[in-house]
Design a protein around this motif. Structure first.
Motif, PDB file in Angstrom:
ATOM      1  N   GLN A 142       0.783  -1.234   0.000  1.00  0.00           N
ATOM      2  CA  GLN A 142       0.000   0.000   0.000  1.00  0.00           C
ATOM      3  C   GLN A 142       0.819   1.289   0.000  1.00  0.00           C
ATOM      4  OE1 GLN A 142      -3.277  -0.420  -0.636  1.00  0.00           O
ATOM      5  NE2 GLN A 142      -2.579  -2.543  -0.687  1.00  0.00           N
ATOM      6  N   ALA A 143       2.143   1.186  -0.043  1.00  0.00           N
ATOM      7  CA  ALA A 143       2.947   2.407  -0.165  1.00  0.00           C
ATOM      8  C   ALA A 143       2.810   2.968  -1.573  1.00  0.00           C
ATOM      9  CB  ALA A 143       4.411   2.103   0.147  1.00  0.00           C
ATOM     10  N   VAL A 144       2.852   4.294  -1.683  1.00  0.00           N
ATOM     11  CA  VAL A 144       2.914   4.976  -2.980  1.00  0.00           C
ATOM     12  C   VAL A 144       4.278   5.662  -3.037  1.00  0.00           C
ATOM     13  CG1 VAL A 144       1.888   6.713  -4.484  1.00  0.00           C
ATOM     14  CG2 VAL A 144       0.423   5.370  -2.954  1.00  0.00           C
ATOM     15  N   TRP A 145       5.037   5.391  -4.075  1.00  0.00           N
ATOM     16  CA  TRP A 145       6.364   5.989  -4.164  1.00  0.00           C
ATOM     17  C   TRP A 145       6.646   6.431  -5.585  1.00  0.00           C
ATOM     18  CZ3 TRP A 145      10.870   3.759  -6.542  1.00  0.00           C
ATOM     19  CH2 TRP A 145      10.676   2.479  -7.090  1.00  0.00           C
ATOM     20  N   VAL A 146       7.583   7.383  -5.711  1.00  0.00           N
ATOM     21  CA  VAL A 146       7.912   7.988  -6.996  1.00  0.00           C
ATOM     22  C   VAL A 146       9.332   7.617  -7.395  1.00  0.00           C
ATOM     23  CG1 VAL A 146       8.371  10.192  -8.159  1.00  0.00           C
ATOM     24  CG2 VAL A 146       6.322   9.930  -6.744  1.00  0.00           C
ATOM     25  N   ALA A 147       9.490   7.242  -8.650  1.00  0.00           N
ATOM     26  CA  ALA A 147      10.812   7.068  -9.245  1.00  0.00           C
ATOM     27  C   ALA A 147      10.957   8.110 -10.351  1.00  0.00           C
ATOM     28  CB  ALA A 147      10.981   5.667  -9.813  1.00  0.00           C
ATOM     29  N   VAL A 148      11.933   8.997 -10.226  1.00  0.00           N
ATOM     30  CA  VAL A 148      12.157  10.043 -11.225  1.00  0.00           C
ATOM     31  C   VAL A 148      13.305   9.589 -12.122  1.00  0.00           C
ATOM     32  CG1 VAL A 148      12.577  12.484 -11.635  1.00  0.00           C
ATOM     33  CG2 VAL A 148      11.451  11.757  -9.521  1.00  0.00           C
ATOM     34  N   SER A 149      13.010   9.446 -13.414  1.00  0.00           N
ATOM     35  CA  SER A 149      14.005   8.871 -14.311  1.00  0.00           C
ATOM     36  C   SER A 149      13.927   9.525 -15.687  1.00  0.00           C
ATOM     37  CB  SER A 149      13.821   7.351 -14.372  1.00  0.00           C
ATOM     38  OG  SER A 149      14.890   6.718 -15.039  1.00  0.00           O
ATOM     39  N   HIS A 150      14.291   8.780 -16.709  1.00  0.00           N
ATOM     40  CA  HIS A 150      14.502   9.301 -18.062  1.00  0.00           C
ATOM     41  C   HIS A 150      13.622   8.551 -19.060  1.00  0.00           C
ATOM     42  CE1 HIS A 150      18.144  11.342 -16.518  1.00  0.00           C
ATOM     43  NE2 HIS A 150      18.184  10.275 -15.730  1.00  0.00           N
ATOM     44  N   GLY A 151      13.424   9.161 -20.225  1.00  0.00           N
ATOM     45  CA  GLY A 151      12.479   8.637 -21.194  1.00  0.00           C
ATOM     46  C   GLY A 151      12.709   7.187 -21.575  1.00  0.00           C
ATOM     47  N   ASP A 152      13.911   6.850 -22.064  1.00  0.00           N
ATOM     48  CA  ASP A 152      14.160   5.476 -22.498  1.00  0.00           C
ATOM     49  C   ASP A 152      14.125   4.502 -21.328  1.00  0.00           C
ATOM     50  OD1 ASP A 152      14.348   6.092 -25.171  1.00  0.00           O
ATOM     51  OD2 ASP A 152      16.540   6.042 -25.270  1.00  0.00           O
ATOM     52  N   VAL A 153      14.548   4.946 -20.162  1.00  0.00           N
ATOM     53  CA  VAL A 153      14.542   4.074 -18.984  1.00  0.00           C
ATOM     54  C   VAL A 153      13.102   3.744 -18.584  1.00  0.00           C
ATOM     55  CG1 VAL A 153      15.311   3.817 -16.597  1.00  0.00           C
ATOM     56  CG2 VAL A 153      16.721   5.095 -18.234  1.00  0.00           C
ATOM     57  N   ILE A 154      12.251   4.763 -18.528  1.00  0.00           N
ATOM     58  CA  ILE A 154      10.853   4.540 -18.168  1.00  0.00           C
ATOM     59  C   ILE A 154      10.153   3.680 -19.212  1.00  0.00           C
ATOM     60  CG2 ILE A 154       8.617   5.695 -17.824  1.00  0.00           C
ATOM     61  CD1 ILE A 154      10.204   8.016 -16.541  1.00  0.00           C
ATOM     62  N   LYS A 155      10.429   3.935 -20.489  1.00  0.00           N
ATOM     63  CA  LYS A 155       9.838   3.118 -21.554  1.00  0.00           C
ATOM     64  C   LYS A 155      10.238   1.650 -21.396  1.00  0.00           C
ATOM     65  CE  LYS A 155      10.296   4.851 -25.705  1.00  0.00           C
ATOM     66  NZ  LYS A 155      10.879   5.633 -26.832  1.00  0.00           N
ATOM     67  N   ALA A 156      11.486   1.404 -21.015  1.00  0.00           N
ATOM     68  CA  ALA A 156      11.949   0.031 -20.822  1.00  0.00           C
ATOM     69  C   ALA A 156      11.241  -0.637 -19.650  1.00  0.00           C
ATOM     70  CB  ALA A 156      13.467   0.023 -20.609  1.00  0.00           C
ATOM     71  N   VAL A 157      11.027   0.101 -18.559  1.00  0.00           N
ATOM     72  CA  VAL A 157      10.302  -0.436 -17.404  1.00  0.00           C
ATOM     73  C   VAL A 157       8.848  -0.737 -17.783  1.00  0.00           C
ATOM     74  CG1 VAL A 157       9.439   0.104 -15.086  1.00  0.00           C
ATOM     75  CG2 VAL A 157      11.805   0.644 -15.700  1.00  0.00           C
ATOM     76  N   LEU A 158       8.224   0.184 -18.512  1.00  0.00           N
ATOM     77  CA  LEU A 158       6.829  -0.019 -18.915  1.00  0.00           C
ATOM     78  C   LEU A 158       6.691  -1.193 -19.877  1.00  0.00           C
ATOM     79  CD1 LEU A 158       5.693   3.687 -19.391  1.00  0.00           C
ATOM     80  CD2 LEU A 158       4.916   2.098 -17.616  1.00  0.00           C
ATOM     81  N   ALA A 159       7.637  -1.342 -20.798  1.00  0.00           N
ATOM     82  CA  ALA A 159       7.581  -2.477 -21.718  1.00  0.00           C
ATOM     83  C   ALA A 159       7.612  -3.788 -20.946  1.00  0.00           C
ATOM     84  CB  ALA A 159       8.743  -2.414 -22.714  1.00  0.00           C
ATOM     85  N   ASP A 160       8.478  -3.860 -19.943  1.00  0.00           N
ATOM     86  CA  ASP A 160       8.537  -5.060 -19.110  1.00  0.00           C
ATOM     87  C   ASP A 160       7.212  -5.290 -18.380  1.00  0.00           C
ATOM     88  OD1 ASP A 160      10.135  -7.157 -17.405  1.00  0.00           O
ATOM     89  OD2 ASP A 160       9.183  -5.821 -15.951  1.00  0.00           O
ATOM     90  N   ALA A 161       6.665  -4.220 -17.791  1.00  0.00           N
ATOM     91  CA  ALA A 161       5.414  -4.356 -17.035  1.00  0.00           C
ATOM     92  C   ALA A 161       4.248  -4.757 -17.931  1.00  0.00           C
ATOM     93  CB  ALA A 161       5.100  -3.048 -16.319  1.00  0.00           C
ATOM     94  N   LEU A 162       4.280  -4.311 -19.186  1.00  0.00           N
ATOM     95  CA  LEU A 162       3.219  -4.628 -20.139  1.00  0.00           C
ATOM     96  C   LEU A 162       3.416  -5.991 -20.801  1.00  0.00           C
ATOM     97  CD1 LEU A 162       2.949  -1.105 -21.773  1.00  0.00           C
ATOM     98  CD2 LEU A 162       1.085  -2.260 -20.568  1.00  0.00           C
TER      99      LEU A 162
END
Length: 223
Positions: A142-162
């Motif tokens: 139930q924690a909400v946390w923020v990761a501040v990063s970069h375009g290609d890095v976030i896209k890579a994380v989202l691709a994995d999650a999807l």
């Protein structure tokens, strides 16, 4: 598990000039980027945050500082959320790089790319996904946390999650100061937002626990 809020840094002078900044020192937010970061901070103002973890680069630290203003938290820095090491491409104009023989491979088969003198995009995805999953588990239910990063890095994380192959990650857009939201569970990740630059994000602190199975028909959505 916790709720991960992925925030890309606001616009920089390098973004505005079409230059690939990479890990170049001293690349901070421009006036537009500071306004974008402030708007994102305002959108998150009503959400209790357990942590704000940032790439160590100046532009992400400045964005994280805007989100942290008025909160009793300090930014945590994690190199694994840092920009791709673009090697010899660093600091060069994108218009020039678009003529490089590697450019079509970056567009069509990024899993095969290793930037000359730098990282492969597979390595970027591996380190970033490992970071967010480790931090997510550490922060607990139930924690909400923020990761501040970069375009290609976030896209890579989202691709994995999807569940997408890395070769499809160029289909994802991640604009400056945009918000993407992922909840990891024991069964699968749930991607709740991608490239969101809208208004109110206070619902992040009121989400119900993720279902054990995906709702057939789509469910009722977030409150």
């Amino acid at each position: 598990m916790a709720l991960l809020v992925l925030v890309r840094h606001g616009r920089t002078t390098a973004n505005a000039s079409g230059t690939l900044a990479g890990w170049t020192e001293g690349v901070g937010l421009d006036d537009t980027g500071r306004e974008q970061a402030a708007r994102t901070a305002a959108r998150l103002a009503g959400t209790p945050l357990a942590a704000v973890v940032s790439s160590p680069l100046q532009r992400t630290r400045e964005t994280a500082a805007a989100i942290l203003e008025g909160r009793e938290l300090e930014a945590r820095l994690d190199d694994r959320l840092g920009e791709c090491h673009y090697g010899e491409w660093t600091g060069r104009p994108l218009a020039e790089l678009a003529k490089d023989p590697l450019w079509p491979v970056v567009q069509q088969q990024p899993s095969a790319v290793r930037f000359p003198g730098g990282e492969s995009l597979r390595e970027v995805q591996h380190r970033a996904v490992a970071a967010v999953r480790e931090l997510d588990e550490e922060l607990g239910e139930q924690a909400v946390w923020v990761a501040v990063s970069h375009g290609d890095v976030i896209k890579a994380v989202l691709a994995d999650a999807l569940g997408m192959h890395l070769d499809a990650f160029q289909r994802i857009a991640v604009d400056p100061a945009s918000v993407s939201v992922v909840r990891y569970t024991k069964e699968r990740p749930y991607v709740l937002r991608v490239n969101d630059s809208g208004d109110d994000l206070s619902w992040l602190g009121r989400t119900d626990p993720a279902p054990t199975s995906a709702p057939v028909g789509g469910g009722a959505g977030t409150a």
